[in-house]
Scaffold this motif. Structure first.
Motif, mmCIF file in Angstrom:
data_model
loop_
_atom_site.group_PDB
_atom_site.id
_atom_site.type_symbol
_atom_site.label_atom_id
_atom_site.label_comp_id
_atom_site.label_asym_id
_atom_site.label_seq_id
_atom_site.Cartn_x
_atom_site.Cartn_y
_atom_site.Cartn_z
ATOM 1 N N LEU A 159 41.978 45.001 33.859
ATOM 2 C CA LEU A 159 42.424 43.862 33.057
ATOM 3 C C LEU A 159 43.765 44.152 32.385
ATOM 4 C CD1 LEU A 159 41.837 41.056 31.925
ATOM 5 C CD2 LEU A 159 40.594 42.141 30.041
ATOM 6 N N ARG A 160 43.942 45.390 31.887
ATOM 7 C CA ARG A 160 45.225 45.751 31.275
ATOM 8 C C ARG A 160 46.359 45.665 32.296
ATOM 9 N NH1 ARG A 160 41.956 49.743 28.757
ATOM 10 N NH2 ARG A 160 42.614 51.305 30.291
ATOM 11 N N SER A 161 46.059 46.117 33.519
ATOM 12 C CA SER A 161 47.065 46.045 34.573
ATOM 13 C C SER A 161 47.384 44.602 34.945
ATOM 14 C CB SER A 161 46.583 46.812 35.809
ATOM 15 O OG SER A 161 47.516 46.727 36.853
ATOM 16 N N LEU A 162 46.352 43.769 35.002
ATOM 17 C CA LEU A 162 46.565 42.353 35.315
ATOM 18 C C LEU A 162 47.379 41.668 34.218
ATOM 19 C CD1 LEU A 162 43.063 41.329 36.748
ATOM 20 C CD2 LEU A 162 45.219 41.534 38.003
ATOM 21 N N GLN A 163 47.212 42.140 32.991
ATOM 22 C CA GLN A 163 47.994 41.585 31.893
ATOM 23 C C GLN A 163 49.481 41.851 32.116
ATOM 24 O OE1 GLN A 163 47.123 43.324 28.076
ATOM 25 N NE2 GLN A 163 48.014 41.614 26.937
ATOM 26 N N GLN A 164 49.814 43.044 32.596
ATOM 27 C CA GLN A 164 51.203 43.362 32.914
ATOM 28 C C GLN A 164 51.725 42.459 34.035
ATOM 29 O OE1 GLN A 164 50.262 47.827 33.218
ATOM 30 N NE2 GLN A 164 52.379 47.835 32.508
ATOM 31 N N ARG A 165 50.889 42.244 35.046
ATOM 32 C CA ARG A 165 51.287 41.358 36.152
ATOM 33 C C ARG A 165 51.542 39.950 35.646
ATOM 34 N NH1 ARG A 165 49.920 41.606 41.388
ATOM 35 N NH2 ARG A 165 51.196 39.716 41.373
ATOM 36 N N LEU A 166 50.670 39.468 34.771
ATOM 37 C CA LEU A 166 50.824 38.114 34.241
ATOM 38 C C LEU A 166 52.115 37.987 33.447
ATOM 39 C CD1 LEU A 166 49.706 35.276 33.743
ATOM 40 C CD2 LEU A 166 48.415 36.209 31.800
ATOM 41 N N GLN A 167 52.407 39.000 32.631
ATOM 42 C CA GLN A 167 53.641 38.964 31.839
ATOM 43 C C GLN A 167 54.870 38.957 32.746
ATOM 44 O OE1 GLN A 167 53.120 42.422 29.373
ATOM 45 N NE2 GLN A 167 51.845 41.340 27.856
ATOM 46 N N GLN A 168 54.822 39.744 33.823
ATOM 47 C CA GLN A 168 55.953 39.770 34.742
ATOM 48 C C GLN A 168 56.104 38.429 35.459
ATOM 49 O OE1 GLN A 168 56.436 41.766 38.864
ATOM 50 N NE2 GLN A 168 57.015 43.364 37.403
ATOM 51 N N THR A 169 54.974 37.850 35.862
ATOM 52 C CA THR A 169 55.016 36.551 36.552
ATOM 53 C C THR A 169 55.604 35.478 35.640
ATOM 54 O OG1 THR A 169 53.075 37.144 37.871
ATOM 55 C CG2 THR A 169 53.628 34.811 37.725
ATOM 56 N N GLU A 170 55.205 35.473 34.369
ATOM 57 C CA GLU A 170 55.749 34.506 33.423
ATOM 58 C C GLU A 170 57.251 34.702 33.237
ATOM 59 O OE1 GLU A 170 53.366 35.119 29.964
ATOM 60 O OE2 GLU A 170 51.929 33.552 30.506
ATOM 61 N N SER A 171 57.675 35.969 33.236
ATOM 62 C CA SER A 171 59.102 36.252 33.089
ATOM 63 C C SER A 171 59.879 35.735 34.290
ATOM 64 C CB SER A 171 59.328 37.763 32.925
ATOM 65 O OG SER A 171 58.725 38.238 31.741
#
Length: 391
Positions: free
Chosen positions: A299-311
């Motif tokens: 989940l922590r890793s997916l959070q990083q992916r989500l932040q990058q996708t939003e960026s």
């Protein structure tokens, strides 16, 4: 067998008749030639029965040899199957004395198979676990008719002072009449499983621990399995899709410890390519579902992916191409940048087309804008054409 019975009866009758002939021989009233004729007749009858018995014995011997050959073939087949069992396998009698052991089982305890035959399995049990082993053995002996497949864990001796955690699965091999024949013990070394469980229980669990790593060279396409996700341990992975016009579009640049997989996207076209030499760890979705610590790490890793996708989405929302490129460079500096003497260097080499697809512009425009940034001294390229940000 009928000929043997007939021979036995005739031999008995011949014996009685011979005794009678012997007695009559002393009687001078009977002619000697009558006695001889009777004796020869009796001997002839016995000889015929003997010949029949010999034929039957020869036939039975031949049949017995065939049966023995079949039994030996079945025994060899059983031994071959025993050797192919992937786990350690011990076969003991009711007192846990080893009758047979396969190579895997012998290797687990660092011994030769012949050295274990005839020894008690209890000699391999850690002293503090011996009472548990004896209790389980007693339960198996009492309940073997109704229960099978008992499993429990003990520590086994590998060398004189070395023990390892093992799981024993007990199965009773019954005789044709249903009585207890022998006991089969399947032995599994669970050292790695115990270590993994201990790692999961650690408050700062690292999902990369105790996992085999898979390496891919720069430019290789990484296979995607529906029930498996990849965890980036080292290197950079580029995630792309195709536009309606068939053009490649950048949707993610992943460094450690980020995850990706076909199960994490709804895109019809989804490809992962190693931008550098990478090391990945495979994690099954079933394992994630069964392990809360692992699920939290993912989940922590997916959070990083989500932040990058939003960026990336925010970058594409900028009106000016120059602003989109500048924001993309800042994102890349944070995601895959590494400190060097000259400033911050991107760990992977991105082509101008990669920048263009991420910024929704053309390669020519990107080349012009990057050239402008180089002239301003904001960025440079090293010997391997990696972008370096000047601090």
């Amino acid at each position: 067998m009928s000929n043997l019975n007939s021979l036995s009866r005739r031999a008995k009758l011949a014996g009685e008749r011979s005794l009678e002939l012997y007695r009559n021989a002393n009687d001078s009233s009977l002619p000697s030639h009558d006695l001889l004729s009777s004796a020869l007749m009796e001997l002839g009858l016995v000889s015929e029965a003997l010949e029949g018995a010999i034929d039957e014995i020869a036939y039975k011997t031949k049949q017995l040899a065939i049966v023995q050959t079949e039994i030996e073939a079945e025994r060899q087949r059983y031994l071959d199957l025993l050797e192919f069992v992937p786990d350690g396998c011990f076969v003991t009698d009711a007192k846990a004395v080893v009758l047979e052991v396969n190579r895997v089982g012998a290797a687990l305890v660092n011994a030769q198979p012949h050295a274990l035959v005839g020894k008690s399995l209890t000699s391999l049990i850690y002293p503090e676990d011996l009472s548990l082993f004896q209790v389980k053995l007693s339960q198996v002996m009492q309940q073997y008719r109704a229960n099978n497949g008992t499993e429990f864990s003990v520590r086994l001796r590998r060398q004189s002072d070395s023990f390892f955690p093992a799981t024993l699965t007990v199965n009773v091999l019954r005789q044709p009449n249903g009585e207890l024949g022998s006991i089969q013990w399947l032995v599994r070394d669970v050292t790695e499983r115990k270590r993994a469980e201990a790692a999961l229980a650690h408050p700062h669990y690292d999902p990369a621990l105790d996992r085999p790593l898979v390496q891919f060279g720069k430019g290789e396409v990484i296979p995607l399995e529906p029930q498996t996700i990849w965890l980036v341990i080292d290197g950079v992975v580029k995630i792309t899709t195709l536009s309606d016009r068939g053009e490649e579009m950048l949707v993610g640049l992943l460094g450690e410890p980020m995850v990706f997989g076909s199960s994490l996207t709804a895109l019809q076209t989804y490809q992962a390519v190693a931008l550098s030499d990478v090391k990945l760890a495979a994690i099954s979705l079933s394992e994630v579902a069964q392990s809360p610590p692992l699920a939290q790490a993912v989940l922590r890793s997916l959070q990083q992916r989500l932040q990058q996708t939003e960026s990336l989405l925010a970058i594409n929302g900028q009106m000016r191409v120059e602003e989109r490129l500048n924001r993309l460079l800042v994102l890349l500096k944070q995601a895959i940048g590494q400190p060097v003497e000259q400033g911050t260097r991107l760990r992977a080499r991105l082509t101008h087309q990669d920048f263009a697809s991420a910024c929704c512009t053309t390669r020519v425009t990107v080349t012009r804008l990057l050239g402008k940034l180089q002239e301003q001294g904001k960025v440079a390229q090293d010997a391997k054409n990696h972008i370096v940000f000047k601090d």
